[in-house]
Design a protein around this motif. Structure first.
Motif, PDB file in Angstrom:
ATOM      1  N   THR A   1      47.800  45.430  14.265  1.00  0.00           N
ATOM      2  CA  THR A   1      48.211  46.333  15.334  1.00  0.00           C
ATOM      3  C   THR A   1      47.051  47.249  15.670  1.00  0.00           C
ATOM      4  N   ALA A   2      47.173  47.880  16.786  1.00  0.00           N
ATOM      5  CA  ALA A   2      46.115  48.791  17.216  1.00  0.00           C
ATOM      6  C   ALA A   2      45.963  49.938  16.226  1.00  0.00           C
ATOM      7  N   LYS A   3      47.080  50.343  15.630  1.00  0.00           N
ATOM      8  CA  LYS A   3      47.044  51.459  14.687  1.00  0.00           C
ATOM      9  C   LYS A   3      46.284  51.082  13.421  1.00  0.00           C
ATOM     10  N   THR A   4      46.546  49.887  12.871  1.00  0.00           N
ATOM     11  CA  THR A   4      45.849  49.481  11.652  1.00  0.00           C
ATOM     12  C   THR A   4      44.384  49.189  11.933  1.00  0.00           C
ATOM     13  N   THR A   5      44.104  48.640  13.127  1.00  0.00           N
ATOM     14  CA  THR A   5      42.711  48.380  13.496  1.00  0.00           C
ATOM     15  C   THR A   5      41.947  49.691  13.630  1.00  0.00           C
ATOM     16  N   ALA A   6      42.590  50.680  14.229  1.00  0.00           N
ATOM     17  CA  ALA A   6      41.939  51.983  14.395  1.00  0.00           C
ATOM     18  C   ALA A   6      41.700  52.635  13.036  1.00  0.00           C
ATOM     19  N   LYS A   7      42.671  52.510  12.129  1.00  0.00           N
ATOM     20  CA  LYS A   7      42.498  53.092  10.794  1.00  0.00           C
ATOM     21  C   LYS A   7      41.357  52.411  10.048  1.00  0.00           C
ATOM     22  N   ALA A   8      41.318  51.072  10.155  1.00  0.00           N
ATOM     23  CA  ALA A   8      40.244  50.344   9.472  1.00  0.00           C
ATOM     24  C   ALA A   8      38.889  50.710  10.064  1.00  0.00           C
ATOM     25  N   GLY A   9      38.836  50.841  11.381  1.00  0.00           N
ATOM     26  CA  GLY A   9      37.581  51.236  12.033  1.00  0.00           C
ATOM     27  C   GLY A   9      37.161  52.635  11.638  1.00  0.00           C
TER      28      GLY A   9
ATOM     29  N   LYS B   1      37.929  54.133   8.825  1.00  0.00           N
ATOM     30  CA  LYS B   1      37.467  54.095   7.434  1.00  0.00           C
ATOM     31  C   LYS B   1      36.040  53.566   7.351  1.00  0.00           C
ATOM     32  N   ARG B   2      35.756  52.508   8.111  1.00  0.00           N
ATOM     33  CA  ARG B   2      34.386  51.952   8.101  1.00  0.00           C
ATOM     34  C   ARG B   2      33.392  52.962   8.664  1.00  0.00           C
ATOM     35  N   ALA B   3      33.797  53.645   9.734  1.00  0.00           N
ATOM     36  CA  ALA B   3      32.908  54.647  10.339  1.00  0.00           C
ATOM     37  C   ALA B   3      32.660  55.793   9.371  1.00  0.00           C
ATOM     38  N   LYS B   4      33.721  56.244   8.679  1.00  0.00           N
ATOM     39  CA  LYS B   4      33.551  57.333   7.720  1.00  0.00           C
ATOM     40  C   LYS B   4      32.638  56.905   6.582  1.00  0.00           C
ATOM     41  N   ALA B   5      32.810  55.665   6.103  1.00  0.00           N
ATOM     42  CA  ALA B   5      31.954  55.163   5.028  1.00  0.00           C
ATOM     43  C   ALA B   5      30.503  55.084   5.491  1.00  0.00           C
ATOM     44  N   ALA B   6      30.291  54.646   6.736  1.00  0.00           N
ATOM     45  CA  ALA B   6      28.930  54.557   7.269  1.00  0.00           C
ATOM     46  C   ALA B   6      28.298  55.934   7.401  1.00  0.00           C
ATOM     47  N   VAL B   7      29.078  56.896   7.866  1.00  0.00           N
ATOM     48  CA  VAL B   7      28.554  58.266   8.005  1.00  0.00           C
ATOM     49  C   VAL B   7      28.231  58.855   6.635  1.00  0.00           C
TER      50      VAL B   7
END
Length: 99
Positions: free
Chosen positions: A14-22, A24-30
């Motif tokens: 779903t868009a919600k789970t995709t946004a959460k995963a994105g 999380k990845r963005a936070k990890a990258a930062v």
């Protein structure tokens, strides 16, 4: 050759789970980028500190030697400074003379 593996369809994201995963990845990258920048800054600070100390020592020694030479050979210092001024002035005049 036949492939006998059973392939099950992936669950629909779903868009919600995709946004959460994105997110999380963005936070990890930062977080990784911040850690890397902090590490590089520390290494650079240590390097600059070390080189500044070496430069200060080297400059003080060279200045002392130059001062002693100037006291021992005042005429040579005056002539050398005059020649350096002539060369610098010639180069400046030549540069400003270009049209």
């Amino acid at each position: 050759m036949t492939d006998f593996t059973i392939k099950t369809p992936a669950p629909k994201a779903t868009a919600k789970t995709t946004a959460k995963a994105g997110a999380k990845r963005a936070k990890a990258a930062v977080d990784k980028a911040v850690e890397t920048v902090a590490e590089k800054a520390e290494v650079a600070r240590a390097f600059v500190e070390e080189k500044a100390e070496v430069g200060k020592t080297w400059t003080a020694e060279k200045a002392q030697v130059a001062h002693q030479q100037a006291e021992e050979h005042p005429i040579a210092l005056a002539v050398g400074t005059f020649v350096a001024g002539l060369v610098f002035g010639f180069l400046l005049a030549r540069n400003f003379d270009r049209d």
